[in-house]
Design an enzyme around this catalytic site. Sequence first.
Site, PDB file in Angstrom:
ATOM      1  N   GLU A  32       9.625   7.399 -17.181  1.00 17.43           N
ATOM      2  CA  GLU A  32       8.244   7.843 -17.416  1.00 17.43           C
ATOM      3  C   GLU A  32       7.767   7.454 -18.807  1.00 17.43           C
ATOM      4  O   GLU A  32       6.599   7.098 -19.006  1.00 17.43           O
ATOM      5  CB  GLU A  32       8.135   9.356 -17.210  1.00 17.43           C
ATOM      6  CG  GLU A  32       8.266   9.719 -15.734  1.00 17.43           C
ATOM      7  CD  GLU A  32       8.381  11.216 -15.498  1.00 17.43           C
ATOM      8  OE1 GLU A  32       8.085  11.647 -14.389  1.00 17.43           O
ATOM      9  OE2 GLU A  32       8.776  11.945 -16.422  1.00 17.43           O
ATOM     10  N   SER A  57      14.747  20.469 -16.592  1.00 15.31           N
ATOM     11  CA  SER A  57      13.552  21.271 -16.842  1.00 15.31           C
ATOM     12  C   SER A  57      13.987  22.558 -17.526  1.00 15.31           C
ATOM     13  O   SER A  57      15.037  23.113 -17.209  1.00 15.31           O
ATOM     14  CB  SER A  57      12.874  21.568 -15.507  1.00 15.31           C
ATOM     15  OG  SER A  57      12.108  22.754 -15.615  1.00 15.31           O
ATOM     16  N   LYS A  66      16.132  20.662 -11.436  1.00 16.97           N
ATOM     17  CA  LYS A  66      15.477  19.380 -11.680  1.00 16.97           C
ATOM     18  C   LYS A  66      16.265  18.420 -12.549  1.00 16.97           C
ATOM     19  O   LYS A  66      16.978  18.799 -13.453  1.00 16.97           O
ATOM     20  CB  LYS A  66      14.089  19.611 -12.287  1.00 16.97           C
ATOM     21  CG  LYS A  66      13.166  20.229 -11.251  1.00 16.97           C
ATOM     22  CD  LYS A  66      11.749  20.219 -11.678  1.00 16.97           C
ATOM     23  CE  LYS A  66      11.157  18.839 -11.601  1.00 16.97           C
ATOM     24  NZ  LYS A  66       9.780  18.864 -12.124  1.00 16.97           N
ATOM     25  N   HIS A  83       0.835  -1.226   0.000  1.00 16.09           N
ATOM     26  CA  HIS A  83       0.000   0.000   0.000  1.00 16.09           C
ATOM     27  C   HIS A  83       0.860   1.261   0.000  1.00 16.09           C
ATOM     28  O   HIS A  83       0.454   2.288   0.551  1.00 16.09           O
ATOM     29  CB  HIS A  83      -0.946   0.037   1.205  1.00 16.09           C
ATOM     30  CG  HIS A  83      -1.622  -1.257   1.484  1.00 16.09           C
ATOM     31  ND1 HIS A  83      -2.803  -1.634   0.880  1.00 16.09           N
ATOM     32  CD2 HIS A  83      -1.262  -2.289   2.292  1.00 16.09           C
ATOM     33  CE1 HIS A  83      -3.154  -2.839   1.317  1.00 16.09           C
ATOM     34  NE2 HIS A  83      -2.238  -3.263   2.162  1.00 16.09           N
TER      35      HIS A  83
END
Length: 455
Positions: free
Chosen positions: A290, A277, A283, A156
């Site tokens: 992804e 970024s 970043k 979880h």
Amino acid sequence: MALWGGRFSQESSALFKLFNDSLPVDYRLIEQDIVGSIAWASAITQVGVLTTEECSQLQTALNELLEETADKPELIIASGAEDIHSFVEQSLIAKVGDLGKKLHTGRSRNDQVATDLKLWCKKEGLALLELLSKLRTALIELAEREIDAVMPGYTHLQRAQPVLFGHWCLAYVEMFERDISRLQDALKRADTCPLGTGALAGTAYPMDRVKLAQSLGFASPTLNSLDTVSDRDHVVEICSDASISMMHLSRMAEDLIFFNSGEAGFIELDDEVTSGSSLMPQKKNPDALELIRGKTGRVYGSLIGILTTMKALPLAYNKDMQEDKEGLFDVMDSWAICLEMAALVLNGLQVNRERTLSAAQQGYANSTELADYLVAKGMPFREAHHVVGEAVVVAIAKQTPLENLPLEELQSFSAIIEADVYDCLTIESCLAKREALGGTSLPQVKAALAGKQAS
Ligand code: ARG
């Protein structure tokens, strides 16, 4: 010129041609179409359609065409032919004249395209097996490097029990091994040769289809002509195998994206597979992972696409089936590049052992150990579970791990707790106890790794 002009007195509309032509997609079957045609020339020679001389003339021209078109899709597409079969036939006629018109005797584009596509699946399937095996190796090597890094295992998305990083790696090895076995299995079923089944009823020439199948490297010929020309199970199966494998890749990507987050900080990804970024200079984004997660969607889409296209098609060939290739090609391209990319990500991955260990030490991941300790002292497990739950509530309120509660405090939850309790609350003890087959103790993980290295 189309292969079927005789019956028609009017040209196709430009829109129909654009709609109907499959060359912009099926040009990728050039090699298979030529190889199949070479075998077909031999087969019809054996039943007296061609002389040996004619056969070898055709085969020479086909081989030339193979060389001329290798890695030249623009050249094929620019021909404006209806499909790859028409392209090969018209190129052959351009080379050898009327003799080229004899090649299609006894053959239909229906058994031809089925053969081409199975040959393509077999070849690309082997390439995919190779890539799956390389990814498996990358995971095994990462397991070797980081075998004993301790990290929290989750259920979880809550810290549950500590596990070794090597154990995490080997979990994915299990998945990719199942993918390998699934693809091998699908390729076994795809290994039957459609050629010589004609349009739907079988070819009218009494050829030896067993020999023909062997000459193309198939294990055997297909057994029912109606089924043969309308069967696309291999496309469905490969898309399905790819979808399952992409699910695994996507879950691995998701785990790693989380491990890489600022909040977890468990791993460092190589600059090679991350991007920055345009706005925020700090970043370093896990784009490769992804995209693996993202491309899973289009692979599932192709599986649903082919299943839906095939659903309720009457026997035998229907033009709907021309829609089989675009999805399959995209599936194989996407699956292949994701496997390669995943291996590259793993090769450059560093584990931040301090962060993983300290996370494993937090979150009351040793609660089960305390319950097992009470069980060892004679308390029934359900009662022990309850007692530990109460202790955890107090520890959370004090913002301290269980092992930092003083003995008297622990004893207030159960009098059977003694000073030896602290030994069982250490991470080392949590891990060492998972020594049954398949568990995360170091000896188990080492044995599992040795098994993988050996096979
Ligand atoms: N381009 C077609 C396909 O990919 C080839 C088979 C055509 N057969 C036919 N009966 N029109 O399915």
